[in-house]
Design a protein around this motif. Structure first.
Motif, PDB file in Angstrom:
ATOM      1  N   GLY A 155       0.808  -1.211   0.000  1.00 29.75           N
ATOM      2  CA  GLY A 155       0.000   0.000   0.000  1.00 29.75           C
ATOM      3  C   GLY A 155       0.838   1.256   0.000  1.00 29.75           C
ATOM      4  O   GLY A 155       0.525   2.234  -0.686  1.00 29.75           O
ATOM      5  N   ALA A 156       1.939   1.228   0.750  1.00 29.81           N
ATOM      6  CA  ALA A 156       2.849   2.379   0.782  1.00 29.81           C
ATOM      7  C   ALA A 156       3.453   2.619  -0.599  1.00 29.81           C
ATOM      8  O   ALA A 156       3.596   3.761  -1.046  1.00 29.81           O
ATOM      9  N   GLY A 157       3.781   1.518  -1.283  1.00 27.01           N
ATOM     10  CA  GLY A 157       4.326   1.635  -2.639  1.00 27.01           C
ATOM     11  C   GLY A 157       3.312   2.210  -3.611  1.00 27.01           C
ATOM     12  O   GLY A 157       3.656   3.038  -4.474  1.00 27.01           O
ATOM     13  N   GLU A 158       2.053   1.795  -3.482  1.00 23.29           N
ATOM     14  CA  GLU A 158       0.983   2.316  -4.345  1.00 23.29           C
ATOM     15  C   GLU A 158       0.761   3.805  -4.096  1.00 23.29           C
ATOM     16  O   GLU A 158       0.512   4.577  -5.027  1.00 23.29           O
ATOM     17  N   TYR A 159       0.858   4.192  -2.828  1.00 24.05           N
ATOM     18  CA  TYR A 159       0.699   5.617  -2.497  1.00 24.05           C
ATOM     19  C   TYR A 159       1.806   6.442  -3.149  1.00 24.05           C
ATOM     20  O   TYR A 159       1.540   7.470  -3.782  1.00 24.05           O
TER      21      TYR A 159
END
Length: 277
Positions: A155-159
């Motif tokens: 999720g952090a990467g997608e953000y």
């Protein structure tokens, strides 16, 4: 009417005082039981010891003293669900700092709640929680931890991918950290098994590099700091994405160094086992 209001307010204050006293009691009880649980469990990470357990231990003590019939595995599922929801918020954030703050906060809340099931389970006597049930509960907790870790880091990467459109590093960075978040606990457990296996042969454990955290509580707290740090973009728009990038980058470096350090120390200690004459 004034007299009735006085009586009601007095009763309310008495009830409020009792609640405060009860909170203090369970807070202290939680700290005491938390210390006992930690001794039974073994080593806790820095953030788990100084932040997470300060909250989770009193809650576990309250559940125990209230003679709750809650199954610790249910607590595991709920705490993990909170983490997955937080990860989902990050994935669907679209680069919005508000979603990063909410998502990272939910993941950290999940990490805190994750301590409740273990402490609560350790408080229960064997009549209520057999060794087999504890062992399975520990296995379930470990599996769900890996799920929350992976989804939250993804999720952090997608953000970051949404914050920096067209970049070619955000997803590889998050994928690398996802891999390390799985490899780090595996390497730690495997190294421990090797030392136990060669204990009778005289293996001596060397000191590892200090201040190189790679435990779960550290990477989740780092993600939390990165997410909350995204709030700075409301004041300095140019800073958006930097806190989360820093959190993933630092975590990737520390986890890599820790894994390599473990392997080198293990090799050194295995080769230094006294040979039988």
């Amino acid at each position: 009417k004034i007299y009735i209001l006085y009586i009601k307010s007095e009763a309310f204050m008495k009830k409020l005082t009792d609640i405060v006293k009860g909170c203090k009691k369970y807070w202290q009880l939680g700290k005491d039981r938390g210390e006992l649980a930690r001794k039974k469990k073994g080593h806790d990470g820095y953030f788990s010891r100084h932040i997470n357990r300060k909250i989770s231990a009193p809650i576990a003590a309250l559940l125990y003293e209230a003679n709750s019939n809650i199954n610790p595995n249910s607590i595991t599922v709920v705490s993990s669900a909170i983490g997955v929801v937080g990860a989902g918020v990050l994935i669907l954030s679209g680069g919005d700092p508000a979603y990063a703050i909410i998502g990272a906060s939910l993941v950290q809340t999940s990490s805190i709640a994750d301590g409740i099931d273990g402490d609560y389970s350790r408080y229960l006597p064997k009549e209520k929680r057999s060794d087999q049930e504890r062992e399975f509960g520990g296995h379930l907790d470990t599996m769900f931890d890996r799920v929350v870790d992976s989804t939250a880091i993804y999720g952090a990467g997608e953000y970051l991918d949404a914050v920096f459109p067209g970049n070619n590093w955000a997803k590889p960075l998050s994928y690398t950290m996802m891999f390390l978040s799985q490899l780090s606990p595996f390497s730690g457990h495997h190294v421990k098994e090797v030392y136990n296996k060669f204990k009778k042969k005289g293996i001596k454990k060397s000191k590892a590099i200090k201040y190189m955290p790679a435990a779960r509580d550290y990477r989740i707290f780092a993600l939390f700091c990165g997410g909350v740090g995204e709030g700075i973009s409301y004041f300095v728009p140019e800073m958006q994405g930097i806190p989360m990038t820093a959190a993933l980058t630092v975590s990737t470096i520390t986890h890599s160094v820790k894994i390599i350090d473990r392997s080198l120390i293990l090799k050194k200690d295995l080769y230094n086992i006294p040979k039988k004459k």
